[in-house]
Design a protein around this motif. Sequence first.
Motif, short mmCIF file in Angstrom:
data_model
loop_
_atom_site.label_atom_id
_atom_site.label_comp_id
_atom_site.label_asym_id
_atom_site.label_seq_id
_atom_site.Cartn_x
_atom_site.Cartn_y
_atom_site.Cartn_z
N ARG A 106 -11.16 34.39 38.28
CA ARG A 106 -9.91 33.90 37.71
C ARG A 106 -8.67 34.51 38.38
O ARG A 106 -7.55 34.15 38.03
N GLU B 226 -11.49 33.50 27.74
CA GLU B 226 -12.57 32.77 28.38
C GLU B 226 -13.94 33.34 28.02
O GLU B 226 -14.91 32.58 27.85
N LEU B 227 -14.03 34.65 27.87
CA LEU B 227 -15.30 35.29 27.53
C LEU B 227 -15.54 35.34 26.02
O LEU B 227 -16.60 35.79 25.57
N ILE C 217 -8.67 36.36 30.43
CA ILE C 217 -10.08 36.68 30.67
C ILE C 217 -10.81 36.87 29.36
O ILE C 217 -11.94 36.38 29.17
N THR D 55 -20.64 40.32 34.29
CA THR D 55 -19.97 39.11 33.80
C THR D 55 -18.47 39.32 33.72
O THR D 55 -17.68 38.45 34.14
N THR E 56 -16.02 37.28 36.23
CA THR E 56 -15.05 36.36 35.62
C THR E 56 -13.63 36.76 36.00
O THR E 56 -12.81 35.91 36.36
#
Length: 226
Positions: free
Chosen positions: A171, A188-189, A185, A163, A167
């Motif tokens: 991105r 977002e996570l 990042i 993941t 990601t």
Amino acid sequence: MSELETHLPDVRRIEFENAFYADEGDWIESLLVTSGTTFDPESAVAPLSRVELFHHERVSASRAGQSTYRLTVVAHEPYPFLLGVILRGKAIPNRLELHDDHFDGVVTVKAWEAFRTLADQIQERFGRFELLSVNQVETTGEPLGSGHLGRVLRNELSEEQLTVLQTAHARGYFDVPRGASADDIATELDIAQSTLSERLRTAEKQLFDLVFSTDGASFDTPDDRE
């Protein structure tokens, strides 16, 4: 690549098996080197300023006296590097060989106009380009590496590691210049930046363990997933 070809003894061709961009102009490359004579890859590569050898093995020796070696190297390629131009042009590199001071390659593009743009970019940046043939195909063909490394990674990396890498890749974290920061990042996570850094380092170590494993029988690694 030209430096590698120049310094290795009696090289007939260098074929890319797999290659991916690491950072700051460095490419991790798996290369098949065919030579007219046997040689010690460590001694041959050691004097090169832009190539670092991580692993090597002799693959075959033919009756014609040629020997083929598989080298895994980190190479600092000049910008723009031909493979980088192909990838930025949204083309799929199916085969890429360096021999006699030029590249022979097969690439797949979705449309003729995309190919014309790519050809113009290669011509502009490298000074010469020759189209040998064009074929319309139903499938894109196998890319460099044939997806084997991707399948291995999906089997070996944890869901959290995948993941984070997926990601970050989506991105543009690994792009040059970067399209997103580590903070972007992490946000977002929904994790702390320190957690992101730890997961990225762990995933990258797992990746390098797979790429640079000296065990030719398998890609097994210690079960130290996060």
